[in-house]
Design a protein around this motif. Structure first.
Motif, short mmCIF file in Angstrom:
data_model
loop_
_atom_site.label_atom_id
_atom_site.label_comp_id
_atom_site.label_asym_id
_atom_site.label_seq_id
_atom_site.Cartn_x
_atom_site.Cartn_y
_atom_site.Cartn_z
N THR A 160 -26.35 0.12 -15.12
CA THR A 160 -25.93 -1.40 -15.91
C THR A 160 -27.16 -1.67 -15.42
OG1 THR A 160 -24.81 -0.72 -13.88
CG2 THR A 160 -23.81 -1.86 -16.18
N PHE A 161 -27.65 -1.80 -14.01
CA PHE A 161 -29.30 -2.33 -13.07
C PHE A 161 -30.00 -1.80 -14.12
CE2 PHE A 161 -33.10 -2.53 -10.62
CZ PHE A 161 -32.48 -3.38 -10.15
N VAL A 162 -30.49 -0.58 -15.06
CA VAL A 162 -31.54 -0.73 -15.88
C VAL A 162 -31.60 -1.31 -17.24
CG1 VAL A 162 -32.77 0.94 -17.59
CG2 VAL A 162 -32.16 1.56 -14.71
N LYS A 163 -30.44 -1.29 -17.29
CA LYS A 163 -29.95 -2.50 -19.30
C LYS A 163 -29.97 -3.86 -18.40
CE LYS A 163 -26.19 -2.52 -21.87
NZ LYS A 163 -26.00 -1.36 -22.78
N ASP A 164 -29.45 -3.90 -17.36
CA ASP A 164 -29.98 -5.66 -17.03
C ASP A 164 -30.75 -5.83 -16.95
OD1 ASP A 164 -26.70 -5.92 -17.00
OD2 ASP A 164 -26.56 -5.90 -15.13
N HIS A 165 -31.53 -5.18 -16.48
CA HIS A 165 -33.78 -5.78 -16.26
C HIS A 165 -34.80 -5.12 -17.32
CE1 HIS A 165 -32.21 -5.77 -12.07
NE2 HIS A 165 -32.69 -6.41 -11.98
N LEU A 166 -34.27 -4.43 -18.56
CA LEU A 166 -34.99 -4.14 -19.74
C LEU A 166 -34.89 -4.80 -20.61
CD1 LEU A 166 -34.98 0.06 -19.86
CD2 LEU A 166 -37.44 -2.31 -19.35
N VAL A 196 -41.83 1.27 -20.53
CA VAL A 196 -41.83 2.83 -19.87
C VAL A 196 -42.51 1.46 -18.17
CG1 VAL A 196 -43.50 4.41 -18.62
CG2 VAL A 196 -42.72 3.86 -20.84
N SER A 197 -43.37 0.99 -17.57
CA SER A 197 -43.77 0.40 -16.40
C SER A 197 -42.09 0.00 -16.23
CB SER A 197 -44.78 -0.88 -16.23
OG SER A 197 -44.51 -1.76 -16.85
N GLY A 198 -41.17 -1.35 -17.19
CA GLY A 198 -40.14 -1.92 -16.67
C GLY A 198 -38.61 -1.38 -16.29
N LEU A 199 -39.39 -0.24 -16.83
CA LEU A 199 -37.63 1.63 -16.34
C LEU A 199 -38.08 2.13 -15.21
CD1 LEU A 199 -35.79 2.97 -17.57
CD2 LEU A 199 -37.71 4.32 -18.89
N ARG A 200 -39.08 1.88 -15.31
CA ARG A 200 -39.96 2.68 -14.13
C ARG A 200 -39.40 1.62 -12.51
NH1 ARG A 200 -45.14 5.28 -14.40
NH2 ARG A 200 -44.00 7.08 -15.39
N PRO A 240 -38.44 6.07 -5.47
CA PRO A 240 -39.54 6.34 -6.08
C PRO A 240 -38.76 7.63 -6.17
CG PRO A 240 -40.21 5.34 -3.86
CD PRO A 240 -38.74 4.81 -3.92
N ASP A 241 -39.38 8.63 -6.72
CA ASP A 241 -39.56 10.17 -6.89
C ASP A 241 -38.31 10.71 -6.98
OD1 ASP A 241 -42.01 10.54 -7.12
OD2 ASP A 241 -42.01 10.67 -4.81
N THR A 242 -37.13 9.80 -7.69
CA THR A 242 -36.15 10.18 -7.78
C THR A 242 -35.25 10.35 -9.37
OG1 THR A 242 -34.87 7.68 -8.26
CG2 THR A 242 -34.88 9.11 -6.13
N PHE A 243 -36.77 10.31 -10.75
CA PHE A 243 -36.93 10.74 -11.58
C PHE A 243 -37.90 11.09 -12.05
CE2 PHE A 243 -37.58 5.95 -10.27
CZ PHE A 243 -39.22 6.16 -11.45
N PHE A 244 -37.55 11.73 -13.71
CA PHE A 244 -38.57 11.46 -14.52
C PHE A 244 -38.31 10.88 -15.46
CE2 PHE A 244 -37.38 14.99 -17.20
CZ PHE A 244 -36.60 15.45 -16.36
N LEU A 245 -39.42 10.66 -16.58
CA LEU A 245 -39.09 10.08 -17.88
C LEU A 245 -40.66 11.00 -18.67
CD1 LEU A 245 -41.08 6.47 -17.27
CD2 LEU A 245 -38.73 6.80 -16.52
N SER A 246 -39.62 11.33 -19.66
CA SER A 246 -40.49 11.65 -20.59
C SER A 246 -39.98 10.76 -22.24
CB SER A 246 -39.62 13.76 -21.31
OG SER A 246 -37.75 13.21 -21.36
#
Ligand code: ATP
Ligand code: MG
Lengths: 230, 417
Positions: free
Chosen positions: B100-106, B247-251, B260-266
């Protein structure tokens, strides 16, 4: 090359030619300021004891080694004028028969005789024709496909003579062509060589063989690097 | 004496004689030469194989990634997959709060949705396969890629995780020999799933990528994810130029809520970059090894040519005293070593053309990113080895040729061999 029919000037002339070898630290003066004139179409035999420099003289004449000083005029022009001792043009108008034939071991008699013409921009088919003619002149047509180590001493020299003849050179140099041969073979060789001269060629032979000396127009002896008429 | 035609003829004859002199030299030393030839061929083989397979892999990867990923970026929990050491720690899955956090911020993205990606054993009748399984949400199941072309989509009950349903891609249906009309039941990880429909294959992908199974996200969530977690977060956008922004918004939003360092993007871009660097590494290693082989072959050629010219010095001296130019002998030596290089190269390239498909099959199991390593017979794979080996041969002949140039005719005449 005109073959030197001009009678007023010699075909070959050496003026004060000096040649020394360096062996280790010492210098051996083999030819000491030699003067030698050879007219076109003549035959000259050079005699002298072993080590006197006969072969060296032949090598100088064949342009296989430079001289220390002096002048070498070939058909009137200086061989050393503009670094011309590298000039294959002159070398290509000389036929040489080495002391022991010096055939290439892994080539047949025919291929060996082809060698000089193969470096003159001639097609292989024509090379073979010329080589066969030269081999016929020395009577070796039946040994075309023999390798040098399958030829007798006399045949080897005859093959070497054919190789010298194949380019129809104006000057033929032969170094001890009868050296190790029996007298009968020797006379065959001498017949060959002096048969060649008849065709307007100049012949210079190094030899101890009296047979050859007899038939030559002129005999020159060399001793301690000095030339003398005999 | 020299009309142009006669001169041309003379030059041609000279060339023929040069070739025959070269040929004679090579023939008289054929056994040693053929060994050296082999070392050169190995080098050239390695070089052209590197190009054939490397290019093949590059093209392959490009096709796969481009078609499979499109304009998506997927955030997965954990660290980057290529840091194997770190991966051994427990998989820290995303929580619904993260989502939800990501969804609200992107803002300004087409879609933010949870997704599940895994490979699972799949069984139908007597057929067993390991296949990629995608768990998609309601929104995602409306994406063209997941729309059934035969049969139906998921039922509401399926979306809610009450019944277990799945869709097969065309290839998956073929691989399992499923006929959709009967709505048969297949087993994913041992559990029965009813096949509702068939979707199209991911365009352009190869067999492995084509055979995929799609299940509703809820089922995947129940079956394969720890409770209260989210598999991956998928973000899709419409405008390709906006990728950096997305990508930068998601990151940044993931860093805020998880650290940091708890996820990776592909994403298509990342994957292509990563794959490119894998292929680039492969090609760099391949080329270094090939050049190393060619270096050894170079020394071999030089060695052979040196002994060869030393052995033939008497012959050369005889030829020179019979009126050959030094330059002719020199050219024969150079062309001999050049020919050695070139023929080694040709043998190597021919071998590589023949063997590349088999080597590709061998390598394919070693490189995870490439699923089908087909060689690509580009010009580079032919030209480079020939160029490099030819040059190596030519250069290897320079020192022996220089020795011939300084040949002392009289001294060489004396040594009788
Ligand atoms: N390339 C060379 N390097 C050093 N010394 C040489 C060389 N060629 C010849 N010599 C020396 O020069 C001298 C003359 O040699 P040359 O071969 O000319 O003699 P020769 O008269 O032909 O002897 P023979 O009748 O034995 O053939 C000899 O002492 C020989 O050792
Ligand atoms: Mg002598």
């Amino acid at each position: 090359m005109s073959g030197g029919s001009n009678d007023t000037q010699p075909f070959i002339s050496l003026r004060g030619v000096h040649k020394s070898w360096r062996a280790g630290g010492t210098r051996i003066d083999v030819l000491r300021h030699i003067d030698l004139d050879i007219r076109a179409g003549t035959s000259t035999v050079i005699v002298g004891p072993s080590g006197s420099g006969k072969s060296t003289l032949v090598h100088v004449l064949a342009l296989l080694t430079p001289i220390d000083s002096g002048e070498y005029l070939f058909n009137g022009s200086s061989v050393y004028a503009v670094n011309r001792w590298w000039d294959v043009g002159i070398r290509q108008s000389i036929g040489i028969v080495f002391q022991d034939g010096k055939l290439i071991q892994n080539l047949t008699a025919l291929q060996n005789v082809c060698v000089p013409v193969s470096h003159r921009g001639i097609w292989p088919r024509q090379q073979k024709k010329l080589a066969k003619r030269a081999l016929a002149q020395v009577g070796l047509l039946d040994r075309l496909d023999s390798y040098p180590n399958q030829l007798s001493g006399g045949e080897l020299i005859r093959c070497a003579i054919a190789r010298a003849l194949v380019t129809e050179p104006v000057l033929i140099l032969a170094d001890e062509p009868t050296g190790t041969l029996d007298s009968e073979t020797g006379s065959t060789i001498s017949d060959l060589l002096f048969g060649v001269v008849k065709e307007q060629r100049t012949l210079v032979v190094v030899s101890h063989n009296p047979l050859l000396a007899e038939r030559a127009d002129r005999v020159v002896s060399i001793r301690d690097g000095i030339l003398d008429e005999v | 004496m020299a009309s142009p035609k006669a001169t041309g003829d003379r030059i041609a004859a000279r060339l023929v004689c040069l070739l025959s002199l070269t040929g004679q030299g090579m023939w008289s030393n054929r056994f040693q030469l053929s060994l050296t030839l082999m070392t050169m061929a190995v080098g050239s083989f390695a070089l052209s194989l590197t190009f054939f397979l490397g290019e093949g892999a590059r093209i392959r990867l490009w096709q796969d990634m481009e078609h499979l990923m499109g304009d998506w970026v997927i955030a997965s929990p954990g660290v980057r997959q290529d840091s194997h050491l770190l991966e051994t720690r427990l998989r820290p899955d995303f929580t619904p709060e993260d989502f939800t956090f990501v969804k609200d911020h992107l803002k300004d993205v087409r879609l933010v949705a949870p997704m599940f990606q895994a490979t699972e054993p799949v069984t139908f009748r007597s057929i067993n396969r390991v296949m990629a399984v995608d768990g998609v949400t309601v929104e995602l199941s409306r994406e063209p890629l997941f729309l059934p072309i035969r049969g139906r989509g998921f039922s509401d009950a399926g979306h809610q995780g009450l019944v277990w349903e799945c869709l097969l891609t065309k290839s998956a249906a073929e691989a399992l020999a499923v006929t959709i009309e009967d709505e048969p039941t297949i087993f994913i990880d041992g559990r029965p799933f009813q096949v509702k429909g068939v979707t199209q294959d991911p365009p352009g992908a190869d067999d492995f990528f084509k055979a995929r199974i799609t299940v509703p996200y809820e089922s995947a969530n129940v079956l394969w994810l720890p409770s209260g977690t989210i598999g991956d977060i998928l973000v899709a956008w419409t405008n390709l130029e906006k990728m950096d922004e997305v990508v930068s918004g998601l990151r940044s939003s993931l860093e805020v809520c998880r650290g940091p360092d708890t996820f990776f993007l592909s994403s298509s871009e990342f994957k292509i970059q990563k794959s490119r660097s894998i292929v680039a590494n492969f090609m760099a290693y391949g080329q270094v090894e090939a050049l190393f082989c060619i270096g050894i072959a170079f020394i071999g050629v030089m060695n052979v040519m040196l002994t060869n010219t030393a052995r033939r010095s008497r012959e050369f001296a005889i030829r020179i005293s019979m009126g050959a130019r030094h330059s002719e002998i020199l050219a024969a030596v150079l062309s001999e070593s050049f020919l050695l290089g070139i023929s080694g190269a040709l043998i190597g390239v021919a071998l590589s053309v023949l063997l590349a498909p088999y080597v590709g099959r061998l390598l394919q199991s070693k490189i995870n990113e490439v699923n089908q390593l087909l060689p690509y017979y580009g010009l580079k794979g032919f030209l480079y080895p020939i160029l490099v080996c030819g040059l190596a041969g030519l250069i290897a002949g320079v020192i022996p040729a220089a020795k011939v140039r300084r040949l002392d005719v009289l001294a060489s005449l004396r040594n009788d061999t």
